[in-house]
Design a protein around this motif. Structure first.
Motif: not given
Lengths: 125, 224
Positions: B83-93
């Motif tokens: 949840y904390k890193y949701k934006f980097p994770i989703i954008l990277s995937v």
């Protein structure tokens, strides 16, 4: 022995989720992988504590630890495609190697950039 | 009888090759690769067709479904960090999905692949229990996709560590996310060597990649 029985029992529960997922997809005639529906279903159940995490913990840990093993029967299917060793096949292999390397480099660098931005923003706040 | 022999044989070979890999950790000794090569050689030498192998193999294959479901577990355990890193994770995937799709399309054009080959290549970065139905949906050849998926996985597992070094990809999140979304389970199984956090990020990204891919690939196929 108790542990083995517990793992088998929990794998059956996970299998049920996969089965229900496939059943939902089929009965709604959706073009979607049933196992992913099962995954989402299990996550929702865990999140809202409909089922306790202890009920699947050991089974899931077991399946994930041996993940590579479950791919082997499908991988052995490569033997029915000797044409992959032809020039056309080598082209496909080359495309996969290049595309995968590009994806790892691009995604890794991009993710690192986003992570740094996020941490900088946190420091400012 | 043959069926149970195939099951036991596969498991025993895999077990032995895992021990060999732990001892030498040489990339080409990766258990999934070495076990597959050995089984293929044994089947060819003994003139056993793939279908008779699969009379037992299908029972092992059957566990892929619950194994995919199991990925809900790491997702649940690490939900705060995700949840904390949701934006980097989703954008990277998402960027991994698109860089995979775009590079495959360009390479297919350059190497003049036929359309059904291109369609079978597209979902190569997705874990096979999900990539195979996607391939079916978009008009690819599922068996070819199964092979391509494995190859993409092996490329990540074998070349990934050197790419990380050369390109200075040194954070647990970026290593996990890039490997998981480019080389799914096979790549992720290699991440254990970097520690638990990297491994988790790997399974998170392979899971997200499979979920997003299930929606994105049918749309992309409509455009081709």
């Amino acid at each position: 022995m108790v542990k083995v029985i517990r793992i088998v029992f929990q794998v059956i529960i996970l299998y049920l989720f996969s089965f229900i997922g496939s059943w939902i997809v089929q009965s709604l005639s959706l073009q979607f992988p049933g196992s992913i529906v099962g995954l989402l279903l299990l996550f929702v159940c865990l999140y809202f504590r409909i089922i306790p995490v202890e009920l699947i913990k050991d089974g899931a840990g077991f399946l994930l630890a041996f993940l590579a093993l479950f791919f082997i029967p499908a991988t052995v299917g490569i033997m029915d495609y000797p044409e992959l060793l032809s020039w056309a096949g080598l082209g496909m292999v080359l495309a996969i190697v290049l595309s995968t390397v590009i994806t790892i480099i691009f995604t890794g660098r991009f993710c690192q950039y986003l992570e740094r931005k996020l941490l900088e923003k946190e420091l400012i706040e | 009888m043959i069926a149970s022999m195939m099951i036991v044989g596969t498991i025993v070979l895999f077990y032995i090759m895992s021990i060999v890999y732990k001892r030498f950790t040489y990339p080409l000794l990766l258990p999934i690769l070495s076990t597959t090569v050995l089984i293929v050689l044994i089947l060819i030498i003994s003139k056993t067709p793939y279908d008779s192998y699969m009379s037992g193999g299908k029972w092992i294959n059957e566990l892929l479904g619950p194994a995919v479901v199991s990925m809900a577990y790491p997702l649940y355990i690490h939900k705060e960090k995700i949840y904390k890193y949701k934006f980097p994770i989703i954008l990277s995937v998402l960027s991994a999905l698109f860089s995979g799709i775009i590079s495959i399309m360009i390479l297919s054009k350059l190497l003049s692949f036929e359309e059904h080959i291109l369609l079978s290549l597209l979902p190569k970065s997705i874990t096979s229990p999900v990539a195979i139905p996607i391939s079916e949906t978009i008009g690819g050849i599922p068996t070819l996709t199964a092979v391509f998926v494995i190859l993409a996985g092996l490329v990540g597992a074998i070349l990934g560590p050197s790419i990380f070094k050369v390109c200075r990809i040194d954070k647990a999140i970026s290593r996990g996310i890039s490997m998981g979304s480019a080389s799914h389970g096979i790549g992720v199984s290699k991440l254990g060597e970097y520690g638990e956090e990297t491994l988790t990020m790997g399974s998170v990204s392979m899971t997200l990649s499979a979920i997003f891919g299930s929606f994105i690939f049918p749309l992309i196929a409509l455009l081709i």
